[in-house]
Design a protein around this motif. Structure first.
Motif, short mmCIF file in Angstrom:
data_model
loop_
_atom_site.label_atom_id
_atom_site.label_comp_id
_atom_site.label_asym_id
_atom_site.label_seq_id
_atom_site.Cartn_x
_atom_site.Cartn_y
_atom_site.Cartn_z
N LEU A 47 0.83 -1.21 0.00
CA LEU A 47 0.00 0.00 0.00
C LEU A 47 0.87 1.26 0.00
CD1 LEU A 47 -2.66 -1.15 2.60
CD2 LEU A 47 -3.18 -0.42 0.26
N GLU A 49 3.89 1.56 -1.21
CA GLU A 49 4.49 1.74 -2.54
C GLU A 49 3.51 2.39 -3.51
OE1 GLU A 49 6.15 -1.96 -3.83
OE2 GLU A 49 7.86 -1.77 -2.46
N ASN A 51 0.76 4.27 -2.75
CA ASN A 51 0.16 5.54 -2.39
C ASN A 51 1.15 6.59 -1.89
OD1 ASN A 51 -2.86 5.00 -2.59
ND2 ASN A 51 -2.16 3.27 -1.36
N SER A 53 4.96 6.26 -1.78
CA SER A 53 6.39 6.24 -2.07
C SER A 53 6.82 7.31 -3.08
CB SER A 53 6.80 4.86 -2.57
OG SER A 53 6.16 4.60 -3.80
N VAL A 58 10.43 4.74 -1.33
CA VAL A 58 9.90 3.39 -1.08
C VAL A 58 10.27 2.87 0.30
CG1 VAL A 58 9.62 2.52 -3.41
CG2 VAL A 58 11.85 2.43 -2.32
N LEU A 99 -8.90 5.06 1.87
CA LEU A 99 -8.17 3.95 2.50
C LEU A 99 -8.94 3.56 3.76
CD1 LEU A 99 -4.39 4.96 2.36
CD2 LEU A 99 -5.49 3.09 1.13
N GLU A 103 -6.35 -0.68 6.22
CA GLU A 103 -5.26 -0.35 5.29
C GLU A 103 -4.30 0.66 5.92
OE1 GLU A 103 -6.98 -0.95 0.81
OE2 GLU A 103 -7.89 0.64 2.00
#
Lengths: 274, 539
Positions: A47, A49, A51, A53, A58, A99, A103
Motif C-alpha cells: 500500500l 508503494e 500511495n 512512495s 519506497v 483507505l 489499510e
C-alpha cells in the motif's frame, strides 16, 4: 511535478527518541501502539508503494516528502491514521479518504518495522556490575544521566528506551561506525549525527570535532573538551569529514565480553522520563 | 529619437516621484527594464531574465546590507514561496495558500489583504497549496488559487473585480504558479500531473474574466499528437503548466513549459513520446494555437517536468544575431533554442546525469541503457526526482552574458510500481505516481550556484551549497548574483567569479526567488524565509 517545501515538524523529531516510545512497554501509552499489532507490514509495504512512495520514498526515508521513520512511534497511530485519511492542510500531504482503517494500520505496521533494528537484541549481563563499570570507566566524564555527568557526548538518561542491546554493544566496540542518521536539518533526507570533521584554518590551526550545526557558510564543531567552534567556511583552508572516527574511545579491548554485557545491561535500564 | 528620450525621462521622473497610482498598463511592462525601481512581473520582465539595472548595491558595499523591515502574516504560514510585484509604492505579496496582501513598500505595513473562501478540503496532490505570486495589469492584480480559480483584485483595495473557476480542484487541478499578464489577457496554468489531470493553459480577458481560449497540452484520440500515446491516448494525462511562462512582445509569442506525463514511473500504458509533456510550447496568445514545440524528455518517466521558466535573450552565435530561448531543465541538460522556430541550437549537461549519452543534432536525448525505474530495489539514476533544478528561477545578466542557476547534485533509486490511472472515479484517490524513489542520504547530495555561458552552457564558475536549494537567482548591474540556501542563507556572490561577498542567516529554509527595487533613491533586495518577508538596504 515536484513542489518542494518544508520538512514537516513531526518528522523532524529525533529518531531514536521516537523509537523509544515503542520499545518501552511501561512508558508507552496503549493508544500509541494500538493498531500496529493488527496491521500487516507486508500489505502495508505494498500500500505504501502504491500511495506514498512517490513523495516519501519506497523505504520511507523521504524524497520530496519527509522521512517517516519513527513517526508512528512519535505521534501515535491514531494521529498518523488521521493524517493519512485527512491529509495536512497547507502541505503536499493529500487525503487518502478511501483507505480503510485496516489499510492505514497496515501502512503504520510497515513504518514501524523500520524501528526494529535500532532496538534489537537481548539483555544478558548484570546491570549492577554494569553500573560500577560505567562509573569506573570514565563514561560520566562525557555523558550525562539524570543531570549528572559531562556534556561532550549525548545524554544517556533514556538510552535504554531508545536503543537495543545489539546497537549499544556495537557502539561501545566501534563508536564511529554506523553513526545514527536523522531527518532534521536540511531538505528531507537523512543527515549523519556525531559526524567528525577536521577543519584547517588559513593560519594552519587545526580544529577537530563533531558537527553540531552546518549551513552553506558556517559549520559548528564541538571539540573533545565540549567547546563549540563556529567556523566561516569560505575562510577555511580545508574542511574534511572523518567518517568512522569518534570522540569516544572504543571499549573493545578495555572490557571483557562479560563486562561488555554488564555495561549494556546497565544502559538498558536507563529509561528515564523525557 | 530625441523625443523618445525625453518621453522616457519624463516617465521615469513620474515613477520616481510616486505620482502614479497603481496603474501598470501593458506598455509599461513591455518596458520593465527601463524602470528598475519596480518589479513588474514574476520573472522581472517578460523575458524572465531576473536581471536588474540597479547598481547602487554592488561588489564594494554589499557586505553592509541591513534589514530595513520584516513583514509577517497574521497567522503562521507554511511553504512560503512568494515572489512580490513592486509598483508605485506598493508591494503585492502572496501568503500561503492563496492570500494576496498589499504592503506599503516604504514601511512594510499592510494596506489590504484578500483571501478566497476555499473548500474545507483542498485537493493538493503532488504539490503544496501555496502561491508563488501575482501578476499586475492596469489597476488590477491577478492570482491563481489553490482551488484552481483565477481572481482579479482591485490594486488599491483588494476588492474582487471577478473570480472564475479555471478547472475542478476535486479532480486534482490546483494553481500555485503566477499568472502571466500581457496585452488585455491573463494567461494561467495549473498543477495536478500527479493526480493524473489533463494539462491545460488558459487565457482570460483581463477586464471581464471571460475565457478566450484553452490549450490542452496532451492530445486525446483523434487529436494531433495522440499517436505518441499508444492506447494511453484514451486517457492521456499530465503535461501540466504549473510554473510561469515568458513572452516576446515583438514576436507576440508566449513560451510555457509543461510537466511530466502520468503516471510518473509506470509507463506501461503510455508507449511513445507522450506529446506535449516535458516540452516547451510557443503559443500565439491571440489564438491559443501552438506555433512550435520542443520536447526535452520524450516518454519521460523520472518526474522531470520541463516547467522551468524559459529565459528569452538575444545573442550573437557564429557571427549571427539570434533570438534565443534558453532553459536549464530538470533533466540536467541546459538547452539553447531559436525562439522563432524552436530549432535546437545546442544542449549540454549542467549537472551530473546518468540517463543520456548526450543530445543528437535535433536535441533529442540519446538514452543510456538501464536507467529506467525498475521493480524491486530500483535503479540509481542522476539527477534525483527533484531534478538538477526544480521550479526556482534562473537569471541572465546581459552584462556578463552568464546564466545563473541554482543546481541540485543528487541521485535517487527509481522504483517502478503498479499505479495506474483509474477510470470513472470521483476524482483522484491519491498520488498516481506508479512507483517511487529512494533518495540518497544528505551527505551524498549538494547544491551549487552555477554560472553558465548563456549561448553554450559552458560552466564559468560555481559556488557550492551544503544541500540542494529551491531558491532562484537574481543578477544585478552591481556585479552581483543573489540567491539562497535550503539551510537559510541569503547571500550575494560576485557575478564574474562566484566569490561570496555577503551572507545573512534567515533562520529558516528559503524557498522564494529574490527580487530588487528602488525607493527614495535607495536600492532594496528582498527575500522570504519561514514566516518572514524581509527587505534589505544599505545603511
Amino acid at each position: 511535478m515536484a513542489f518542494l517545501a518544508s520538512v514537516f515538524a513531526f518528522a523532524a523529531g529525533h529518531k531514536g527518541a521516537a523509537a523509544a516510545q515503542q520499545s518501552a512497554p511501561a512508558a508507552s501509552a496503549p493508544s500509541k501502539s494500538a493498531g500496529a499489532a493488527s496491521g500487516d507490514p507486508a500489505r502495508g509495504k505494498s500500500l505504501f508503494e502504491q500511495n506514498c512512495s512517490s513523495c516519501h520514498g519506497v523505504d520511507a526515508t523521504g524524497g520530496e516528502g519527509p522521512d517517516l521513520h519513527g513517526v508512528p512511534a512519535s505521534l501515535g497511530d491514531e494521529a498518523v491514521v488521521n493524517i493519512i485519511k485527512h491529509g495536512i492542510r497547507g502541505t503536499a500531504m493529500p487525503m487518502f479518504f478511501d483507505l480503510s482503517d485496516k489499510e492505514a494500520a497496515d501502512i503504520i505496521a510497515f513504518l514501524r518495522s523500520f524501528d526494529a533494528s535500532a532496538t534489537a537484541g537481548t539483555v544478558k549481563g548484570d546491570p549492577k556490575a554494569g553500573k560500577a563499570l560505567y562509573e569506573s570507566s570514565g563514561c560520566s566524564a562525557c555523558h550525562m544521566i539524570e543531570g549528572q555527568g559531562g556534556s561532550v557526548g549525548p545524554e544517556l538518561t533514556r538510552i535504554g528506551a531508545m536503543r537495543g542491546p545489539t546497537s549499544l554493544e556495537d557502539r561501545l566496540i566501534d563508536p564511529g561506525a554506523n553513526l545514527p542518521q536523522n531527518g532534521t536539518g536540511f531538505y528531507s533526507s537523512k543527515w549523519t549525527e556525531y559526524l567528525m570533521f577536521r577543519a584547517v584554518e588559513k593560519n594552519g590551526h587545526v580544529i577537530e570535532g563533531m558537527r553540531v550545526g552546518e549551513d552553506s557558510f558556517v559549520i559548528v564543531l564541538k571539540d573533545g573538551s565540549g567547546k563549540f567552534h563556529a567556523l566561516w567556511r569560505p575562510d577555511l583552508r580545508s574542511l574534511a569529514q572523518e567518517p568512522g572516527k569518534s570522540l569516544m574511545p572504543s571499549f573493545k579491548s578495555a572490557l571483557s565480553p562479560a563486562q561488555m554485557d554488564d555495561l549494556v545491561a546497565y544502559l538498558m535500564t536507563l529509561k528515564g522520563a523525557q | 529619437m530625441r523625443m523618445r528620450q525625453w518621453i522616457l525621462a519624463a516617465l521615469l521622473a513620474g515613477a520616481c516621484a510616486g505620482s502614479r497610482a497603481q496603474d501598470v498598463p501593458y506598455q509599461r511592462i513591455v518596458r520593465a527594464d527601463r524602470e528598475p525601481q519596480s518589479w513588474l512581473t514574476y520573472g522581472g520582465n517578460y523575458q524572465s531574465q531576473r536581471f536588474s539595472r540597479l547598481a547602487q548595491v554592488n561588489r564594494g558595499n554589499v557586505a553592509q546590507l541591513r534589514v530595513a523591515w520584516i513583514y509577517q502574516p497574521v497567522r503562521p504560514v507554511a511553504n512560503l514561496e512568494s515572489v512580490p510585484i513592486v509598483a508605485d509604492g506598493v508591494m503585492y505579496i502572496t501568503e500561503p495558500p492563496s492570500t494576496v496582501t498589499a504592503l506599503d513598500v516604504r514601511t512594510g505595513l499592510r494596506l489590504w489583504s484578500w483571501s478566497p473562501v476555499l473548500p474545507k478540503h483542498i485537493v493538493s496532490i503532488g504539490l503544496y497549496a501555496t502561491s508563488r505570486g501575482v501578476a499586475i495589469l492596469g489597476h488590477t492584480v491577478y492570482i491563481g488559487t489553490a482551488d484552481a480559480h483565477l481572481v482579479a483584485l482591485d490594486a488599491k483595495t483588494g476588492a474582487v473585480r471577478w473570480n472564475v473557476p479555471v478547472a475542478d480542484n476535486k479532480m486534482g487541478y490546483a494553481i500555485t504558479g503566477p499568472p502571466l499578464a500581457i496585452n488585455g489577457k491573463i494567461l494561467i496554468g495549473t498543477g495536478g500531473s500527479e493526480a493524473a489531470v489533463r494539462g491545460l493553459l488558459d487565457a482570460y480577458d483581463a477586464k471581464t474574466g471571460r475565457r478566450l481560449w484553452r490549450l490542452w497540452t496532451v492530445p486525446r484520440v483523434g487529436e494531433s499528437g495522440a499517436d505518441t500515446w499508444g492506447p494511453g491516448a484514451a486517457q492521456s494525462a499530465g503535461g501540466t503548466t504549473w510554473n510561469n511562462g515568458s513572452y516576446d512582445p515583438e514576436l507576440n509569442l508566449v513560451y510555457w513549459g509543461t510537466g511530466n506525463p502520468a503516471p510518473d514511473f509506470n509507463d506501461d500504458d503510455r508507449p511513445g513520446d507522450n506529446l506535449y509533456t516535458c516540452s516547451l510550447l510557443a503559443i500565439d496568445p491571440d489564438t491559443g494555437k501552438m506555433k512550435w514545440y520542443f520536447q526535452f524528455s520524450p516518454h519521460e518517466n523520472h518526474d522531470w517536468d520541463s516547467a522551468e521558466p524559459p529565459v528569452l535573450l538575444d545573442a550573437v552565435i557564429a557571427g549571427k544575431p539570434r533570438k534565443l530561448v534558453v532553459l536549464a531543465n530538470r533533466n540536467a541538460f541546459y538547452y539553447v533554442l531559436d525562439r522563432l522556430t524552436g530549432k535546437f541550437i545546442t544542449g549540454v549537461p549542467f549537472a551530473r546525469e546518468t540517463w543520456a549519452k548526450g543530445l543528437d543534432a535535433n536535441g533529442r536525448p540519446i538514452l543510456e541503457p538501464n536507467q529506467q525505474p525498475t521493480l524491486g530495489a530500483g535503479t540509481l539514476v542522476y539527477p534525483s526526482i527533484t531534478g538538477a533544478v526544480d521550479w526556482s528561477s534562473p537569471s541572465y545578466s546581459p552584462i556578463t552574458g552568464l546564466f545563473y542557476v541554482s543546481t541540485h547534485e543528487t541521485g535517487a533509486y527509481y522504483i517502478k510500481g503498479t499505479g495506474k490511472i483509474e477510470q470513472g472515479g470521483q476524482g483522484p484517490r491519491g498520488i498516481v505516481g506508479g512507483g517511487g524513489i529512494r533518495a540518497l542520504a544528505g551527505e551524498q547530495s549538494y547544491g551549487a550556484i552555477r554560472a553558465l555561458e548563456a549561448t553554450t552552457g559552458k560552466r564559468k564558475w560555481q559556488f557550492r551549497l551544503l544541500s540542494p536549494a529551491w531558491v532562484g537567482t537574481l543578477a544585478t548591474a552591481g556585479g552581483l548574483v543573489f540567491s539562497g540556501s535550503d539551510e537559510g542563507n541569503f547571500f550575494a556572490l560576485d557575478a564574474e567569479t562566484g566569490k561570496p561577498l555577503w551572507n545573512f542567516y534567515m533562520g529558516h529554509e528559503i524557498r522564494s526567488n529574490p527580487i530588487t527595487y528602488e525607493l527614495d533613491g535607495k536600492q532594496y533586495v528582498f527575500e522570504t524565509a519561514g514566516n518572514a518577508y524581509v527587505a534589505f538596504t544599505l545603511p
